[in-house]
Every structure is written in structure tokens, then in C-alpha cells.
Scaffold this motif. Structure first.
Motif, PDB file in Angstrom:
ATOM      1  N   UNK C  17       0.832  -1.205   0.000  1.00 30.07           N
ATOM      2  CA  UNK C  17       0.000   0.000   0.000  1.00 30.07           C
ATOM      3  C   UNK C  17       0.863   1.250   0.000  1.00 30.07           C
ATOM      4  N   UNK C  18       1.945   1.229   0.777  1.00 32.33           N
ATOM      5  CA  UNK C  18       2.803   2.416   0.841  1.00 32.33           C
ATOM      6  C   UNK C  18       3.468   2.670  -0.503  1.00 32.33           C
ATOM      7  N   UNK C  19       3.954   1.570  -1.135  1.00 36.59           N
ATOM      8  CA  UNK C  19       4.613   1.753  -2.434  1.00 36.59           C
ATOM      9  C   UNK C  19       3.622   2.283  -3.463  1.00 36.59           C
ATOM     10  N   UNK C  20       2.341   1.818  -3.390  1.00 38.25           N
ATOM     11  CA  UNK C  20       1.332   2.338  -4.316  1.00 38.25           C
ATOM     12  C   UNK C  20       1.070   3.808  -4.049  1.00 38.25           C
ATOM     13  N   UNK C  21       1.031   4.172  -2.762  1.00 41.06           N
ATOM     14  CA  UNK C  21       0.655   5.543  -2.400  1.00 41.06           C
ATOM     15  C   UNK C  21       1.706   6.531  -2.871  1.00 41.06           C
ATOM     16  N   UNK C  22       3.005   6.211  -2.679  1.00 42.72           N
ATOM     17  CA  UNK C  22       4.032   7.153  -3.129  1.00 42.72           C
ATOM     18  C   UNK C  22       4.338   6.967  -4.604  1.00 42.72           C
ATOM     19  N   UNK C  23       3.831   5.876  -5.207  1.00 41.55           N
ATOM     20  CA  UNK C  23       3.952   5.652  -6.647  1.00 41.55           C
ATOM     21  C   UNK C  23       5.402   5.643  -7.113  1.00 41.55           C
ATOM     22  N   UNK C  24       6.298   5.039  -6.317  1.00 45.65           N
ATOM     23  CA  UNK C  24       7.660   4.892  -6.809  1.00 45.65           C
ATOM     24  C   UNK C  24       8.272   3.659  -6.159  1.00 45.65           C
ATOM     25  N   UNK C  25       9.332   3.159  -6.761  1.00 43.44           N
ATOM     26  CA  UNK C  25       9.981   1.955  -6.234  1.00 43.44           C
ATOM     27  C   UNK C  25      11.405   2.276  -5.804  1.00 43.44           C
ATOM     28  N   UNK C  26      11.672   3.531  -5.440  1.00 41.80           N
ATOM     29  CA  UNK C  26      13.041   3.907  -5.089  1.00 41.80           C
ATOM     30  C   UNK C  26      13.416   3.303  -3.738  1.00 41.80           C
ATOM     31  N   UNK C  27      14.699   3.360  -3.429  1.00 40.15           N
ATOM     32  CA  UNK C  27      15.195   2.744  -2.191  1.00 40.15           C
ATOM     33  C   UNK C  27      14.537   3.387  -0.973  1.00 40.15           C
ATOM     34  N   UNK C  28      14.387   4.718  -1.017  1.00 44.83           N
ATOM     35  CA  UNK C  28      13.775   5.420   0.118  1.00 44.83           C
ATOM     36  C   UNK C  28      12.362   4.944   0.394  1.00 44.83           C
ATOM     37  N   UNK C  29      11.572   4.748  -0.685  1.00 44.21           N
ATOM     38  CA  UNK C  29      10.197   4.274  -0.496  1.00 44.21           C
ATOM     39  C   UNK C  29      10.191   2.888   0.120  1.00 44.21           C
ATOM     40  N   UNK C  30      11.111   2.018  -0.354  1.00 43.55           N
ATOM     41  CA  UNK C  30      11.174   0.665   0.206  1.00 43.55           C
ATOM     42  C   UNK C  30      11.477   0.709   1.698  1.00 43.55           C
ATOM     43  N   UNK C  31      12.460   1.569   2.077  1.00 41.27           N
ATOM     44  CA  UNK C  31      12.850   1.625   3.488  1.00 41.27           C
ATOM     45  C   UNK C  31      11.686   2.122   4.337  1.00 41.27           C
ATOM     46  N   UNK C  32      11.040   3.203   3.862  1.00 32.53           N
ATOM     47  CA  UNK C  32       9.904   3.749   4.614  1.00 32.53           C
ATOM     48  C   UNK C  32       8.775   2.718   4.697  1.00 32.53           C
TER      49      UNK C  32
END
Lengths: 89, 110, 162
Positions: C17-32
Motif C-alpha cells: 500500500x505504501x509503495x502504491x501511495x508514493x507511486x515509486x519503487x526507489x530505495x527510500x520508499x522501500x525503506x519507509x
């Protein structure tokens, strides 16, 4: 083709908003009005998504998501209010 | 844009708006509250779902990069629509709203 | 692993859900996303269903596809009913006896009944043994009960055994 279809879809959704608004005014009961408000919420989401397509902008997604969230919460709260006469027991 | 893809997006948009309109028509012309409940909770939800999928296809192909976050809206609507329908139905039953005379079976007395 | 992620399913859903919400697959999104997937289940352990351990992944997928298909087909039928003459409607309240005991399964069953058009689940009896269903136009209550029980309740009982 999209430049023709999107205005058609926008007008269909606007008619839907108008019909839901008539039900909101006519009632005849509180539950009907809450249901009409819920429908207006969902129609507003459709309109916003279509408008985002028309303007070719991805920025409207957040607005649509927030309207979806607030719409659900307001429907539940209003229904609970007319059932119990209170929201937090 | 690829004409096939554009056609697909157009069809999805038209289907979505059509279902949204059908849901509102149902809200306006069906006879009692319990039948009116059917229009918005289902037809309208499906309509928004279809519109949003069209938008997702458009933004994925027009702008670079996959754009899947629109999926959250139909997901959320599909989870919440049954809940709000049930809670509205419950409140209507508690208020003893009248059903059309043709209805078979009775609502429970809450 | 089980101490770090007490509810692996919930954690996975939260990350997605978080990855969908920020709409990116960058390292920062994964960590968050992983941080949220670790923290939120930890904070709401007591709210989560105790024994929500779905099994039978294949049955779940099949049920999901079946519900999607039924929703699409029957939505068209409801559209025809709504646009047709209203005096042909035969609305009915129908009581459906249920055997499923798992709470999450029961919630899902009621949601599926509401989403499959023609029916809205109105109320659950106090002892969780019957669901009151309102049908928009139903000729044959027995057939409706039978189809709900075989099409949706049976797979749900396999997925959530008590």
C-alpha cells in the motif's frame, strides 16, 4: 478520440450528480438523504478523475483519494448518528 | 497514441460513466429505500473502478513510468461500499422505514 | 522472523500500500514502507484478528476471480432492472443461514454478498447464525441461498477453517 469522449463522460457524470441531488432534496427520509450524499461523493470522485484526464495532470489523484476517505467516514458517522442519536458512546 | 489503446481507454471511460449514471438513476426512480440502496453501492462503485482503470492506463502510457497508485481508489471503494451499505440498511431498519407493498419477507425488528 | 514481523500478511499488505501511495519503487520508499510494515502491526497487535492465517492461496485466487466475474455479470443485470419498468421488480428479504464461524470470514462473506449485485446483506443475527439479505429482484429464494452457500461460503470456509 479522447478529446470527444472525455466531455461526453463529464456530461454523463454531471447528469448523475444532478439526479443524486434531486434525491437529496426530495428525501423523503433522512436515510435517503445520507444515501444521496454517499452517491454524490462517489460521483465527485469520478468527476475528479475525469477532470484530471482532461487536463492531463496526475495531481488530482490525491484529492480523489481524500474525498473517498472522507466520504466513507461521513456516511458511517451520519448513519450512526441517526441510529443512536449519538456518535461516540 | 496507439489507436487500439485509445479505443480501449474510451470504452472504459464510457462504461464507467454509464454505470455511474445508472447508479444515480436507480437512486432516483426505485420505489423504496432498500431497493434504492442497490444502485449506488454497486453500479456506481463499478463505474468509478472502470473510470480509474482507464485513467491508470492513460497515465502509464502517456507519461513515462508505471502509474499504479490510482488502483488505491477502487480498492478502497470496494472495501468500504459494503460496509456503508450495511450500516445504512441497519439504520433504515431501526427507523422502521416502509418497504414497497410487493416486498416478500420482513425486515427484522431492531 | 516471527518476532520481527508478528503478522507477515499485514506487513506485506502495508508495504504494498505504501509503495502504491508514493507511486515509486526507489530505495527510500522501500525503506519507509518496510519501516511502516514493521511498526504498524507492532502498535496494533491487539486489534488484529488472532487467528487470521489464510491458507490455500489457490482457493483464494479462484474465489477472487469468481467474485470479480459475478460482480461484472450481475451488475449488467442490475442495470437492466434499474432501467426497466419498476413494477416488474420483486424485492424480497431473505434469511440465509450461515455455518462459517471465523469472524474475518464472516465479514468477507457479507461484503461479497453486498458486492455481488442483486443482493445487499442487511443484518447479522446476534448469534452469528443467520444473515438477512435484501434482494432487488428474486424469484426463487431457495436458489439464492443455495448459490450463496456453495459459491462463496464453501471456499471461505476452506480458507478460514475454525
Amino acid at each position: 478520440m479522447l478529446t470527444i469522449v472525455i466531455p461526453i463522460c463529464l456530461s454523463l457524470c454531471s447528469v448523475a450528480v444532478l439526479l443524486a441531488f434531486i434525491r437529496l432534496v426530495r428525501g423523503p427520509h433522512q436515510s435517503d438523504r445520507i444515501l444521496a450524499l454517499d452517491t454524490l461523493n462517489i460521483n465527485a470522485i469520478a468527476l475528479i478523475v475525469l477532470f484530471g484526464l482532461w487536463l492531463d495532470s496526475n495531481l488530482f489523484f490525491e484529492a480523489a483519494l481524500i474525498i473517498a476517505l472522507m466520504g466513507f467516514i461521513s456516511t458511517v458517522v451520519l448513519a450512526k448518528f441517526i441510529t443512536r442519536g449519538d456518535i461516540i458512546e | 497514441m496507439n489507436p487500439w489503446l485509445e479505443g480501449l481507454i474510451c470504452v472504459l471511460l464510457l462504461v464507467g460513466s454509464g454505470f455511474t449514471l445508472v447508479g444515480s438513476i436507480g437512486l432516483l426512480r426505485l420505489p423504496d429505500f432498500f431497493t434504492r440502496l442497490h444502485g449506488p453501492t454497486k453500479a456506481t462503485t463499478l463505474g468509478v473502478g472502470s473510470t480509474v482503470i482507464a485513467s491508470m492506463l492513460y497515465f502509464t502510457t502517456q507519461h513515462d513510468g508505471l502509474s499504479l497508485h490510482e488502483l488505491l481508489i477502487p480498492l478502497f471503494l470496494f472495501i468500504t461500499a459494503p460496509v456503508s451499505a450495511q450500516i445504512l440498511c441497519k439504520s433504515a431498519m431501526q427507523q422502521r422505514l416502509k418497504t414497497t407493498p410487493k416486498t416478500r419477507g420482513k425486515p427484522w425488528q431492531l | 522472523m516471527s518476532r520481527l514481523f508478528p503478522h507477515p500478511l499485514l506487513s506485506g499488505v502495508l508495504v504494498i500500500l505504501w509503495l502504491l501511495l508514493v507511486n515509486s519503487l526507489s530505495l527510500g520508499s522501500w525503506i519507509m514502507g518496510l519501516f511502516l510494515g514493521w511498526g504498524i502491526p507492532r502498535l496494533c497487535t491487539r486489534m488484529w484478528f488472532e487467528n487470521a492465517r489464510p491458507r490455500h492461496g489457490w482457493t483464494t485466487v479462484r474465489l477472487l476471480l469468481r467474485v470479480t466475474k459475478d460482480a461484472l455479470i450481475a451488475n449488467i443485470q442490475v442495470a437492466a432492472l434499474v432501467l426497466g419498468p419498476t413494477r416488474r421488480l420483486k424485492p424480497a428479504f431473505i434469511e440465509v443461514p450461515v455455518d462459517i464461524r471465523d469472524e474475518l470470514g464472516l465479514t468477507l462473506l457479507m461484503s461479497i454478498i453486498s458486492l455481488t449485485p442483486g443482493t445487499v446483506s442487511a443484518e447479522l443475527s446476534e448469534d452469528h447464525s443467520r444473515i438477512l439479505v435484501h434482494a432487488l429482484s428474486e424469484e426463487n429464494p431457495e436458489q439464492l441461498i443455495h448459490s450463496i452457500k456453495t459459491r462463496y461460503e464453501q471456499p471461505l470456509m476452506e480458507i478460514f477453517p475454525c
